[in-house]
Design a protein around this motif. Structure first.
Motif, PDB file in Angstrom:
ATOM      1  N   MET A   1       0.844  -1.193   0.000  1.00 29.02           N
ATOM      2  CA  MET A   1       0.000   0.000   0.000  1.00 29.02           C
ATOM      3  C   MET A   1       0.876   1.238   0.000  1.00 29.02           C
ATOM      4  O   MET A   1       1.970   1.244   0.585  1.00 29.02           O
ATOM      5  CB  MET A   1      -0.931  -0.015   1.221  1.00 29.02           C
ATOM      6  CG  MET A   1      -1.889   1.171   1.287  1.00 29.02           C
ATOM      7  SD  MET A   1      -3.100   0.988   2.616  1.00 29.02           S
ATOM      8  CE  MET A   1      -4.149  -0.283   1.908  1.00 29.02           C
ATOM      9  N   ALA A   2       0.394   2.304  -0.628  1.00 30.19           N
ATOM     10  CA  ALA A   2       1.166   3.525  -0.729  1.00 30.19           C
ATOM     11  C   ALA A   2       1.411   4.135   0.648  1.00 30.19           C
ATOM     12  O   ALA A   2       0.654   3.939   1.591  1.00 30.19           O
ATOM     13  CB  ALA A   2       0.425   4.531  -1.611  1.00 30.19           C
ATOM     14  N   ALA A   3       2.529   4.888   0.763  1.00 33.88           N
ATOM     15  CA  ALA A   3       2.852   5.567   2.007  1.00 33.88           C
ATOM     16  C   ALA A   3       1.844   6.682   2.258  1.00 33.88           C
ATOM     17  O   ALA A   3       1.209   7.184   1.328  1.00 33.88           O
ATOM     18  CB  ALA A   3       4.264   6.132   1.919  1.00 33.88           C
ATOM     19  N   PRO A   4       1.701   7.103   3.520  1.00 32.01           N
ATOM     20  CA  PRO A   4       0.787   8.210   3.807  1.00 32.01           C
ATOM     21  C   PRO A   4       1.192   9.455   3.037  1.00 32.01           C
ATOM     22  O   PRO A   4       2.381   9.709   2.842  1.00 32.01           O
ATOM     23  CB  PRO A   4       0.945   8.411   5.323  1.00 32.01           C
ATOM     24  CG  PRO A   4       1.496   7.129   5.830  1.00 32.01           C
ATOM     25  CD  PRO A   4       2.332   6.572   4.729  1.00 32.01           C
ATOM     26  N   PRO A   5       0.267  10.241   2.567  1.00 30.87           N
ATOM     27  CA  PRO A   5       0.598  11.464   1.859  1.00 30.87           C
ATOM     28  C   PRO A   5       1.484  12.367   2.699  1.00 30.87           C
ATOM     29  O   PRO A   5       1.302  12.494   3.915  1.00 30.87           O
ATOM     30  CB  PRO A   5      -0.765  12.114   1.603  1.00 30.87           C
ATOM     31  CG  PRO A   5      -1.736  10.981   1.674  1.00 30.87           C
ATOM     32  CD  PRO A   5      -1.178  10.034   2.681  1.00 30.87           C
ATOM     33  N   ALA A   6       2.471  12.990   2.064  1.00 31.55           N
ATOM     34  CA  ALA A   6       3.443  13.801   2.790  1.00 31.55           C
ATOM     35  C   ALA A   6       2.802  15.004   3.464  1.00 31.55           C
ATOM     36  O   ALA A   6       3.307  15.493   4.485  1.00 31.55           O
ATOM     37  CB  ALA A   6       4.542  14.259   1.832  1.00 31.55           C
ATOM     38  N   ASP A   7       1.682  15.498   2.915  1.00 36.86           N
ATOM     39  CA  ASP A   7       1.067  16.693   3.480  1.00 36.86           C
ATOM     40  C   ASP A   7       0.021  16.376   4.553  1.00 36.86           C
ATOM     41  O   ASP A   7      -0.672  17.267   5.036  1.00 36.86           O
ATOM     42  CB  ASP A   7       0.429  17.538   2.375  1.00 36.86           C
ATOM     43  CG  ASP A   7      -0.619  16.768   1.580  1.00 36.86           C
ATOM     44  OD1 ASP A   7      -0.602  15.529   1.628  1.00 36.86           O
ATOM     45  OD2 ASP A   7      -1.442  17.424   0.912  1.00 36.86           O
ATOM     46  N   GLN A   8      -0.082  15.112   4.956  1.00 38.96           N
ATOM     47  CA  GLN A   8      -1.010  14.760   6.030  1.00 38.96           C
ATOM     48  C   GLN A   8      -0.391  15.144   7.365  1.00 38.96           C
ATOM     49  O   GLN A   8       0.746  14.771   7.648  1.00 38.96           O
ATOM     50  CB  GLN A   8      -1.301  13.259   5.994  1.00 38.96           C
ATOM     51  CG  GLN A   8      -2.286  12.786   7.052  1.00 38.96           C
ATOM     52  CD  GLN A   8      -2.710  11.358   6.799  1.00 38.96           C
ATOM     53  OE1 GLN A   8      -3.334  11.058   5.793  1.00 38.96           O
ATOM     54  NE2 GLN A   8      -2.368  10.472   7.712  1.00 38.96           N
ATOM     55  N   GLU A 294      -8.119   2.619  -8.752  1.00 41.22           N
ATOM     56  CA  GLU A 294      -7.398   3.762  -8.191  1.00 41.22           C
ATOM     57  C   GLU A 294      -8.296   5.000  -8.195  1.00 41.22           C
ATOM     58  O   GLU A 294      -8.945   5.303  -9.193  1.00 41.22           O
ATOM     59  CB  GLU A 294      -6.127   4.015  -9.003  1.00 41.22           C
ATOM     60  CG  GLU A 294      -5.243   5.122  -8.445  1.00 41.22           C
ATOM     61  CD  GLU A 294      -3.968   5.277  -9.246  1.00 41.22           C
ATOM     62  OE1 GLU A 294      -3.015   4.514  -8.974  1.00 41.22           O
ATOM     63  OE2 GLU A 294      -3.930   6.154 -10.143  1.00 41.22           O
ATOM     64  N   VAL A 295      -8.344   5.692  -7.062  1.00 45.24           N
ATOM     65  CA  VAL A 295      -9.187   6.873  -6.920  1.00 45.24           C
ATOM     66  C   VAL A 295      -8.329   8.062  -6.508  1.00 45.24           C
ATOM     67  O   VAL A 295      -7.539   7.959  -5.559  1.00 45.24           O
ATOM     68  CB  VAL A 295     -10.278   6.648  -5.856  1.00 45.24           C
ATOM     69  CG1 VAL A 295     -11.072   7.935  -5.613  1.00 45.24           C
ATOM     70  CG2 VAL A 295     -11.224   5.528  -6.273  1.00 45.24           C
ATOM     71  N   THR A 296      -8.474   9.175  -7.221  1.00 40.68           N
ATOM     72  CA  THR A 296      -7.810  10.420  -6.837  1.00 40.68           C
ATOM     73  C   THR A 296      -8.866  11.408  -6.367  1.00 40.68           C
ATOM     74  O   THR A 296      -9.813  11.714  -7.091  1.00 40.68           O
ATOM     75  CB  THR A 296      -7.007  11.020  -8.000  1.00 40.68           C
ATOM     76  OG1 THR A 296      -5.994  10.083  -8.394  1.00 40.68           O
ATOM     77  CG2 THR A 296      -6.340  12.326  -7.584  1.00 40.68           C
ATOM     78  N   LEU A 297      -8.698  11.874  -5.144  1.00 39.79           N
ATOM     79  CA  LEU A 297      -9.679  12.757  -4.520  1.00 39.79           C
ATOM     80  C   LEU A 297      -8.934  13.734  -3.627  1.00 39.79           C
ATOM     81  O   LEU A 297      -8.047  13.334  -2.855  1.00 39.79           O
ATOM     82  CB  LEU A 297     -10.662  11.919  -3.690  1.00 39.79           C
ATOM     83  CG  LEU A 297     -11.927  12.577  -3.149  1.00 39.79           C
ATOM     84  CD1 LEU A 297     -12.824  13.060  -4.281  1.00 39.79           C
ATOM     85  CD2 LEU A 297     -12.683  11.591  -2.249  1.00 39.79           C
ATOM     86  N   HIS A 298      -9.247  15.027  -3.776  1.00 39.16           N
ATOM     87  CA  HIS A 298      -8.564  16.068  -3.001  1.00 39.16           C
ATOM     88  C   HIS A 298      -7.046  15.965  -3.162  1.00 39.16           C
ATOM     89  O   HIS A 298      -6.288  16.092  -2.183  1.00 39.16           O
ATOM     90  CB  HIS A 298      -8.960  15.989  -1.518  1.00 39.16           C
ATOM     91  CG  HIS A 298     -10.431  16.140  -1.279  1.00 39.16           C
ATOM     92  ND1 HIS A 298     -11.123  17.316  -1.540  1.00 39.16           N
ATOM     93  CD2 HIS A 298     -11.357  15.257  -0.823  1.00 39.16           C
ATOM     94  CE1 HIS A 298     -12.397  17.152  -1.235  1.00 39.16           C
ATOM     95  NE2 HIS A 298     -12.570  15.913  -0.812  1.00 39.16           N
ATOM     96  N   ASP A 299      -6.618  15.699  -4.394  1.00 35.84           N
ATOM     97  CA  ASP A 299      -5.192  15.628  -4.758  1.00 35.84           C
ATOM     98  C   ASP A 299      -4.450  14.483  -4.076  1.00 35.84           C
ATOM     99  O   ASP A 299      -3.223  14.491  -4.001  1.00 35.84           O
ATOM    100  CB  ASP A 299      -4.477  16.952  -4.436  1.00 35.84           C
ATOM    101  CG  ASP A 299      -5.036  18.117  -5.237  1.00 35.84           C
ATOM    102  OD1 ASP A 299      -5.372  17.898  -6.417  1.00 35.84           O
ATOM    103  OD2 ASP A 299      -5.148  19.226  -4.689  1.00 35.84           O
ATOM    104  N   ARG A 300      -5.180  13.492  -3.598  1.00 39.31           N
ATOM    105  CA  ARG A 300      -4.548  12.312  -3.013  1.00 39.31           C
ATOM    106  C   ARG A 300      -5.048  11.073  -3.742  1.00 39.31           C
ATOM    107  O   ARG A 300      -6.215  11.015  -4.139  1.00 39.31           O
ATOM    108  CB  ARG A 300      -4.838  12.220  -1.512  1.00 39.31           C
ATOM    109  CG  ARG A 300      -4.211  13.365  -0.726  1.00 39.31           C
ATOM    110  CD  ARG A 300      -4.488  13.279   0.739  1.00 39.31           C
ATOM    111  NE  ARG A 300      -3.798  14.340   1.450  1.00 39.31           N
ATOM    112  CZ  ARG A 300      -3.875  14.536   2.763  1.00 39.31           C
ATOM    113  NH1 ARG A 300      -4.627  13.738   3.499  1.00 39.31           N
ATOM    114  NH2 ARG A 300      -3.217  15.524   3.332  1.00 39.31           N
TER     115      ARG A 300
END
Length: 400
Positions: A1-8, A294-300
């Motif tokens: 699974m992808a890493a947590p978004p850097a801006d979280q 794959e879903v992209t929502l709110h730039d994530r």
């Protein structure tokens, strides 16, 4: 699974298993909506949506947000039968059509005299004393009694079924797995209804199980394991969510005396009380789904195959959808709600829950209007899926 978004935000932590006994998760929900509307918990391996319109869209888009993995994050007990809440079309739609033929608004409406009689039966001992645990003595008994009436379960078996249900939903603090007692509870429920279905297939009666066995759409009937799945769902979800809704209602009204005055002074307002309790502090806080693409929502970007939570409790407090969402207002008339789900999985038991809630709260506020909750004695349940109380002690003037 992808890493947590850097801006979280690194200090923003949401874990449904910690929030099972949390007094107030809503400040964290507010942070999620504003700072991480697409949230990732790497430790637990899930994503979460918290804004009203994102939650609504996910509930409606079954092709992207699949129910096949079930509505809870954790693995099942291994004993649960097939249930429509854990299916996608086309099978889900066909089974829902079959069940809907017997779970009709007319059948539910006809239950009102029985629901009122059961309400007075279970309130009786409490009313005579003027104090007691209104959840254990009343709110926990009424829904199971109503469901048992529908399913044809005899009175002497109801406490056993309730115990199995409670065990299945209980979680140890911070843990997501079904306990050994919960697994035993699931086996008990399954075994009980397997025997009951066999009896009623051989000798049908005037009950919901017999009606389900006889229901037919396009020449097809429900298989025994599919009838079993509906019985399992009704006993678990229909019992616990309504029980906790009633407990939540009494605590909320006690904490908001001006709103309680509305309930006491105007029985016709009770339907609105039920809706606002479910919006403000719903017994179902979240539902799990599996992302099929794959879903992209709110730039994530959420990878295909991810487990995702749609946070109903957070969406129902979103200021984008509700004016003054953190205000408890029983006169509120929202245009849209999330608390009974939406789309193809909108709750089949919504009419029953509303009926039970309205009748129960009418009688409580008619017969013990001066009740006061002993807040020091409140005990919360340990469950990630169901938010509410295990004990709600009250006192009031007896003999009204």
């Amino acid at each position: 699974m992808a890493a947590p978004p850097a801006d979280q935000p690194p200090d923003l932590v949401y874990d449904p298993y910690d929030y099972a006994i949390h007094e107030d998760p809503y400040p964290t929900y507010a942070r999620l909506r504003e700072e991480a509307p697409v949230y990732h918990n790497a430790a637990r391996g899930f994503w979460a949506l918290s804004r009203f319109h994102d939650v609504l869209a996910a509930l409606q888009d079954w092709e992207t947000y699949s129910s096949v993995g079930g509505v809870a994050l954790e693995k099942g007990s291994g004993q649960a039968p097939p249930m429509i809440i854990a299916m996608d079309p086309p099978r889900q739609l066909k089974l829902r059509r079959l069940v809907s033929k017997v779970f009709t608004p007319r059948r539910i409406a006809e239950l009102e005299p029985r629901v009122r009689a059961l309400t007075l039966k279970h309130l009786g001992p409490l009313l005579a004393r003027g104090e007691g645990d209104v959840l254990a003595e009343f709110a926990a008994k009424l829904p199971m009694d109503v469901i048992s009436t529908m399913l044809g379960v005899p009175d002497e078996d109801q406490d056993t079924l309730r115990g199995w249900s409670d065990a299945l939903l209980h979680r140890e603090a911070g843990q997501g797995e079904v306990t050994a007692a919960g697994q035993e509870g699931a086996r008990g429920i399954v075994g009980y209804f397997m025997r009951d279905i066999a009896k009623k297939r051989a000798n049908p009666g005037d009950d919901l199980i017999s009606a389900l066995l006889a229901a037919e759409v396009d020449g097809e009937r429900l298989a025994d394991d599919e009838v079993l799945g509906f019985c399992f769902l009704l006993v678990i979800a229909g019992n616990e969510t309504t029980t906790k809704m009633l407990g939540n209602a009494l605590v909320l009204l006690d904490r908001h005396p001006e709103q309680k005055a509305v309930a006491v002074g105007d029985p016709a307002a009770m339907a609105g009380v039920v809706e606002e309790v479910l919006r403000y502090d719903n017994s179902t806080q979240m539902l799990a789904r599996s992302v099929t693409r794959e879903v992209t929502l709110h730039d994530r970007t959420i990878p295909a195959g991810s487990r995702i939570l749609v946070l109903i409790g957070a969406g129902n407090r979103d200021p984008r959808a509700f004016a003054h969402p953190d205000r408890f207002d029983v006169r509120r008339k929202p245009e849209q709600i999330l608390h009974f789900g939406n789309g193809i999985h909108v709750c089949l038991g919504a009419a029953l829950a509303r009926l039970e809630g309205r009748v129960a709260l009418e009688e409580v506020h008619r017969r013990m209007p001066d009740y006061v909750v002993d807040r020091a004695g409140l005990v919360r349940v340990h469950s990630a899926n169901v938010r509410g109380y295990a004990a709600v002690p009250v006192r009031f003037t007896p003999g009204r």
